[in-house]
Each structure stands twice: as C-alpha cells, then as structure tokens.
Write a protein that holds these residues in place. Sequence first.
Motif, PDB file in Angstrom:
ATOM      1  N   THR A  93       5.325  73.996  15.105  1.00  0.00           N
ATOM      2  CA  THR A  93       4.484  74.945  15.827  1.00  0.00           C
ATOM      3  C   THR A  93       3.851  74.313  17.049  1.00  0.00           C
ATOM      4  O   THR A  93       3.750  74.945  18.110  1.00  0.00           O
ATOM      5  CB  THR A  93       3.396  75.503  14.892  1.00  0.00           C
ATOM      6  N   GLN A  94       3.417  73.060  16.937  1.00  0.00           N
ATOM      7  CA  GLN A  94       2.766  72.409  18.079  1.00  0.00           C
ATOM      8  C   GLN A  94       3.731  72.245  19.249  1.00  0.00           C
ATOM      9  O   GLN A  94       3.311  72.211  20.408  1.00  0.00           O
ATOM     10  CB  GLN A  94       2.187  71.056  17.665  1.00  0.00           C
ATOM     11  N   LEU A  95       5.039  72.156  18.965  1.00  0.00           N
ATOM     12  CA  LEU A  95       6.023  72.069  20.040  1.00  0.00           C
ATOM     13  C   LEU A  95       6.227  73.419  20.709  1.00  0.00           C
ATOM     14  O   LEU A  95       6.406  73.503  21.933  1.00  0.00           O
ATOM     15  CB  LEU A  95       7.348  71.551  19.491  1.00  0.00           C
ATOM     16  N   LEU A  96       6.212  74.490  19.927  1.00  0.00           N
ATOM     17  CA  LEU A  96       6.335  75.828  20.510  1.00  0.00           C
ATOM     18  C   LEU A  96       5.104  76.182  21.331  1.00  0.00           C
ATOM     19  O   LEU A  96       5.213  76.842  22.374  1.00  0.00           O
ATOM     20  CB  LEU A  96       6.544  76.862  19.400  1.00  0.00           C
ATOM     21  N   LEU A  97       3.938  75.765  20.867  1.00  0.00           N
ATOM     22  CA  LEU A  97       2.705  76.043  21.613  1.00  0.00           C
ATOM     23  C   LEU A  97       2.724  75.399  22.996  1.00  0.00           C
ATOM     24  O   LEU A  97       2.102  75.909  23.931  1.00  0.00           O
ATOM     25  CB  LEU A  97       1.494  75.546  20.827  1.00  0.00           C
ATOM     26  N   ALA A  98       3.428  74.273  23.123  1.00  0.00           N
ATOM     27  CA  ALA A  98       3.483  73.554  24.396  1.00  0.00           C
ATOM     28  C   ALA A  98       4.648  74.002  25.279  1.00  0.00           C
ATOM     29  O   ALA A  98       4.902  73.377  26.311  1.00  0.00           O
ATOM     30  CB  ALA A  98       3.588  72.054  24.135  1.00  0.00           C
ATOM     31  N   ASP A  99       5.345  75.077  24.912  1.00  0.00           N
ATOM     32  CA  ASP A  99       6.499  75.538  25.683  1.00  0.00           C
ATOM     33  C   ASP A  99       6.075  75.995  27.068  1.00  0.00           C
ATOM     34  O   ASP A  99       5.225  76.888  27.222  1.00  0.00           O
ATOM     35  CB  ASP A  99       7.183  76.692  24.941  1.00  0.00           C
ATOM     36  N   ASN A 100       6.664  75.405  28.102  1.00  0.00           N
ATOM     37  CA  ASN A 100       6.270  75.699  29.480  1.00  0.00           C
ATOM     38  C   ASN A 100       6.629  77.117  29.898  1.00  0.00           C
ATOM     39  O   ASN A 100       5.844  77.793  30.578  1.00  0.00           O
ATOM     40  CB  ASN A 100       6.935  74.698  30.440  1.00  0.00           C
ATOM     41  N   THR A 101       7.798  77.587  29.512  1.00  0.00           N
ATOM     42  CA  THR A 101       8.244  78.908  29.961  1.00  0.00           C
ATOM     43  C   THR A 101       7.341  80.011  29.425  1.00  0.00           C
ATOM     44  O   THR A 101       6.934  80.906  30.174  1.00  0.00           O
ATOM     45  CB  THR A 101       9.695  79.157  29.507  1.00  0.00           C
ATOM     46  N   SER A 102       7.017  79.967  28.143  1.00  0.00           N
ATOM     47  CA  SER A 102       6.153  81.005  27.575  1.00  0.00           C
ATOM     48  C   SER A 102       4.745  80.924  28.153  1.00  0.00           C
ATOM     49  O   SER A 102       4.120  81.953  28.419  1.00  0.00           O
ATOM     50  CB  SER A 102       6.124  80.881  26.052  1.00  0.00           C
ATOM     51  N   GLN A 103       4.243  79.715  28.375  1.00  0.00           N
ATOM     52  CA  GLN A 103       2.910  79.579  28.959  1.00  0.00           C
ATOM     53  C   GLN A 103       2.883  80.089  30.396  1.00  0.00           C
ATOM     54  O   GLN A 103       1.935  80.773  30.794  1.00  0.00           O
ATOM     55  CB  GLN A 103       2.465  78.118  28.911  1.00  0.00           C
ATOM     56  N   ASN A 104       3.922  79.766  31.169  1.00  0.00           N
ATOM     57  CA  ASN A 104       3.981  80.252  32.547  1.00  0.00           C
ATOM     58  C   ASN A 104       4.084  81.767  32.600  1.00  0.00           C
ATOM     59  O   ASN A 104       3.477  82.416  33.458  1.00  0.00           O
ATOM     60  CB  ASN A 104       5.164  79.622  33.277  1.00  0.00           C
ATOM     61  N   ALA A 105       4.878  82.346  31.686  1.00  0.00           N
ATOM     62  CA  ALA A 105       5.028  83.800  31.672  1.00  0.00           C
ATOM     63  C   ALA A 105       3.706  84.479  31.361  1.00  0.00           C
ATOM     64  O   ALA A 105       3.268  85.385  32.093  1.00  0.00           O
ATOM     65  CB  ALA A 105       6.093  84.197  30.648  1.00  0.00           C
ATOM     66  N   LEU A 106       3.065  84.063  30.279  1.00  0.00           N
ATOM     67  CA  LEU A 106       1.792  84.681  29.899  1.00  0.00           C
ATOM     68  C   LEU A 106       0.743  84.480  30.983  1.00  0.00           C
ATOM     69  O   LEU A 106      -0.036  85.401  31.290  1.00  0.00           O
ATOM     70  CB  LEU A 106       1.320  84.094  28.567  1.00  0.00           C
ATOM     71  N   SER A 107       0.710  83.292  31.581  1.00  0.00           N
ATOM     72  CA  SER A 107      -0.271  83.013  32.625  1.00  0.00           C
ATOM     73  C   SER A 107      -0.004  83.849  33.876  1.00  0.00           C
ATOM     74  O   SER A 107      -0.945  84.343  34.515  1.00  0.00           O
ATOM     75  CB  SER A 107      -0.234  81.521  32.979  1.00  0.00           C
ATOM     76  N   LEU A 168      15.153  73.480  16.081  1.00  0.00           N
ATOM     77  CA  LEU A 168      15.857  72.221  15.797  1.00  0.00           C
ATOM     78  C   LEU A 168      15.984  71.366  17.054  1.00  0.00           C
ATOM     79  O   LEU A 168      15.747  70.141  17.021  1.00  0.00           O
ATOM     80  CB  LEU A 168      17.236  72.510  15.231  1.00  0.00           C
ATOM     81  N   ASP A 169      16.340  72.000  18.170  1.00  0.00           N
ATOM     82  CA  ASP A 169      16.493  71.250  19.425  1.00  0.00           C
ATOM     83  C   ASP A 169      15.157  70.665  19.877  1.00  0.00           C
ATOM     84  O   ASP A 169      15.104  69.524  20.362  1.00  0.00           O
ATOM     85  CB  ASP A 169      17.061  72.159  20.513  1.00  0.00           C
ATOM     86  N   ARG A 170      14.094  71.439  19.743  1.00  0.00           N
ATOM     87  CA  ARG A 170      12.769  70.948  20.173  1.00  0.00           C
ATOM     88  C   ARG A 170      12.321  69.779  19.309  1.00  0.00           C
ATOM     89  O   ARG A 170      11.799  68.777  19.820  1.00  0.00           O
ATOM     90  CB  ARG A 170      11.747  72.079  20.111  1.00  0.00           C
ATOM     91  N   VAL A 171      12.493  69.907  18.004  1.00  0.00           N
ATOM     92  CA  VAL A 171      12.071  68.825  17.102  1.00  0.00           C
ATOM     93  C   VAL A 171      12.930  67.588  17.338  1.00  0.00           C
ATOM     94  O   VAL A 171      12.422  66.458  17.355  1.00  0.00           O
ATOM     95  CB  VAL A 171      12.153  69.282  15.634  1.00  0.00           C
ATOM     96  N   GLU A 172      14.231  67.785  17.534  1.00  0.00           N
ATOM     97  CA  GLU A 172      15.103  66.638  17.806  1.00  0.00           C
ATOM     98  C   GLU A 172      14.695  65.931  19.094  1.00  0.00           C
ATOM     99  O   GLU A 172      14.666  64.695  19.160  1.00  0.00           O
ATOM    100  CB  GLU A 172      16.559  67.091  17.905  1.00  0.00           C
ATOM    101  N   GLN A 173      14.338  66.703  20.129  1.00  0.00           N
ATOM    102  CA  GLN A 173      13.933  66.091  21.390  1.00  0.00           C
ATOM    103  C   GLN A 173      12.638  65.314  21.224  1.00  0.00           C
ATOM    104  O   GLN A 173      12.494  64.195  21.747  1.00  0.00           O
ATOM    105  CB  GLN A 173      13.764  67.171  22.465  1.00  0.00           C
ATOM    106  N   ALA A 174      11.689  65.887  20.481  1.00  0.00           N
ATOM    107  CA  ALA A 174      10.434  65.179  20.229  1.00  0.00           C
ATOM    108  C   ALA A 174      10.675  63.905  19.429  1.00  0.00           C
ATOM    109  O   ALA A 174      10.101  62.848  19.712  1.00  0.00           O
ATOM    110  CB  ALA A 174       9.454  66.091  19.488  1.00  0.00           C
ATOM    111  N   ALA A 175      11.551  64.001  18.420  1.00  0.00           N
ATOM    112  CA  ALA A 175      11.886  62.819  17.626  1.00  0.00           C
ATOM    113  C   ALA A 175      12.594  61.773  18.487  1.00  0.00           C
ATOM    114  O   ALA A 175      12.314  60.569  18.377  1.00  0.00           O
ATOM    115  CB  ALA A 175      12.763  63.217  16.445  1.00  0.00           C
TER     116      ALA A 175
END
Length: 418
Positions: A93-107, A168-175
């Motif tokens: 969840t913390q990785l999804l919260l930091a998603d740039n595209t969704s934050q830029n869209a909402l902002s 899976l891709d986000r978690v793998e990238q963070a790992a």
Amino acid sequence: MAGIEWRTFVARLAQRIWFRLALFTVLALAVSLLGRFAGPALPDAWALDFGQDSVATILQILASSMLAVTTFSLTVMISAYSGAAAQTTPRATQLLLADNTSQNALSSFLGSFVYAIVGIVALSTSYYGERGRTLLFLGTLVVIAIVVATLVRWIHHLTTFGRMADVLDRVEQAAHDTVCAYAEAPTLGGAPATDVPASARAIRAGSPGCVTGIAVTALAEAAEQARLTVHVAALPGVTVGLGTPLAYVEGFADDDTADALREAFRVEKHRTFEQDPRLGLVALSEIGSRALSPSTNDPGTAIEALNAIQRVLTDLLTTSADPEISHPNLRVPTVSLEDLIEDALRPLARDGAGIVEVGLRVQRVLGDLITIAEPGDAATFMAASGRAEQRAVGGLPDEGDRELITGAAATARARNER
C-alpha cells in the motif's frame, strides 16, 4: 518517531499526497489571481470582448466537472489501495500511495477546481479589468488542455493501477532498489562488525517500534566528535522494544552524545522499504503465499512471485560491494544471506508444499541461484533446497510428484559442481 534526517524528510514529503495537492492548489490560486496584477501591464489590444459572461460560464462548467472527476479519482484510488491490501499484501500500500501518476492526476483535478472557483468569485466581484478577463480566459484554455491531457493519461493508468501485475512490479522494483543499495554498501559505509567489548556502553531505544533507517553520516559525526567507536546492534528492519540496545560505544559518551547517537536511529511504527533489504523480499513472498491460500488457489501468481524473487536475489549476487570505508569509527554487521533466503522462499515452500508446480519452481529458482553464487553462498542455497525438498515431499501424496521434486532438488544441488 526519532532520527528523521532532513534528506529522508524531503524525500517522504514529496511522496505525500497532501503535499502535492497543497502545492497544486496554491499554484492554481496564484494563477487565478494573477490577472488583476498582470492585466494592466498588457497592451490595449488584449482588451477583448468574449461575449457576456462567457469566461464565467466556462469556469462554472470546469468547476462542476472537476469536482466530480476529483471525487471519482479519489474513490478509485482508495479502492485500489484496499484491493491491493486484500489481494496481495498490505506492505504494498505504501508503494501505491507514492504513485506519481495518481498523485499528479488528483492534484491537477483539484487544482483546476480551485482555479475555477476562485476565478468565478473574482469575476463576480469585478476583480479583473478587461485585460485581466482576457488573461483569465487564456489561462482557462491552458488549464483545460492540461486537464484533458491528464485525464487521458489517468484513464490509461487506471487499466493497470493496483492490479496484481502492477503491485508485483512495484514491490519488485522497491526490493531491487534496496537490495542493490545494500549489496553496494552492506556495512553502510562503516567497517565490518567486530566483537563488542564487555566495557562498551549500550545506547538503548527510547521507544518500542521498528528501526526503519540509520542516519549513518549523523551517527559517524557524533561518534567522531566524542572520539568513540560505535558498534551498530540494530539494523533497519529490526523490531526493538523500550530499552533494546541500538548500538554499543567504546569510549566515554555523555548524555548529549548518547542522545545524538540514539537520534541517528529512525524508530517508527511500521517497516519501510527505504533501507530495509529484507522487506521487499518479505512482501514478494507474502504475495505468493496469499495466492496459495485455499480461498485464492492461484499457483500462477505464486510462480510469478518466485520469478520476481529470483530476479531480486540475482541482483543481490551480481552487484559488487564498494570496498571503501567512509566511516571507520562505525562497526556495522551485515544481513545474513540465510535470513534473506528464508524471508523470500520459506513461506512459499511451506504454503506450496502440496502443489508440485510450486515445488518444482522453487527448486529451479534455487538451482539458477546456485549457479551464479560464490561457493560459500552456494552452500546456503543448497541447504535451502534441501529444506524446501523436505517440505514438498512431505506434502505430496502422489509418489510420482514426490519423485519429480526429488529429481529437481538433486538437479539444483548438482549445479554447484559445474
């Protein structure tokens, strides 16, 4: 929460959704009010008549539509967070919260709404002159173009956002990021750990929680000023209680120095991916393990998680460590390779013990890693292969399936001889 370094604070601030929302809102407010001051500086030719209340009408349409789009976007994001936590792992969840595209869209949507509201209010109070109204109209056209482009990108992003493959891709990238950073500096720039003298003073945690990071530079500076040698006892990812030793120091450390050393350890309520090489592997393993639960019964996702784990562990084994010791007054232990392997593979080997496809994939992953590992590390992977074989053989009722697992394990361990 203690020991928040300014670099960490700035990096986290940029990931906070409220920060970007506030930034876009302030920017929209400034742009909408700029017309009163910039308008008089424009030439008279800019004083155009766009028709009665045309600008106000456009702004009203923009305000009503952006309010609906903002509400919809926020609902979609919350649903994605909830779905990811329920179907994959709450750690994602913390990785999804930091998603740039969704934050830029909402902002962008909220900023456009604020721009339109402020513009409507300003027009109703005769805030703008004729040239200011022209500037507001042109600004509105630019905002509409930005909104359309953002909306198109946001719709495309929603087709994958929060889905299993995306998580899976986000978690793998963070790992990957944390594991590679760890492999490059396994002792965080300090010297390898040595035995702690019996006379060393313990620097104890001031609150219970999880060590999420160490401000190594601050720790080294505090130790150097007091001419201390610091033996780190709690690495990022370790859970500590009140009074648990975070480090031991050789030499005299007064209370102020002890406080400075303690503040260099960031102790928080929840683990983060920033300096913790184990958390990414734990999260990948949790995704695969949840897919193997009877309610889900999805071995394919478990195999995908194993593939991601293999890539991350391959990065760990193939990344060269920096031999330079930047902080010789620090003694820092390393994370055990056995712990990393157990974090990554034990849950999958346990929960997939009754599924031959998962058992075979575990052995093939270990076999590939044995091939590229150093001799000492290869022995650790071979031991993990033996434990996984025992679990799988014990959970399979069919003799043919057991023979497949036994053969795959033998093949994996034999790759150490090539």
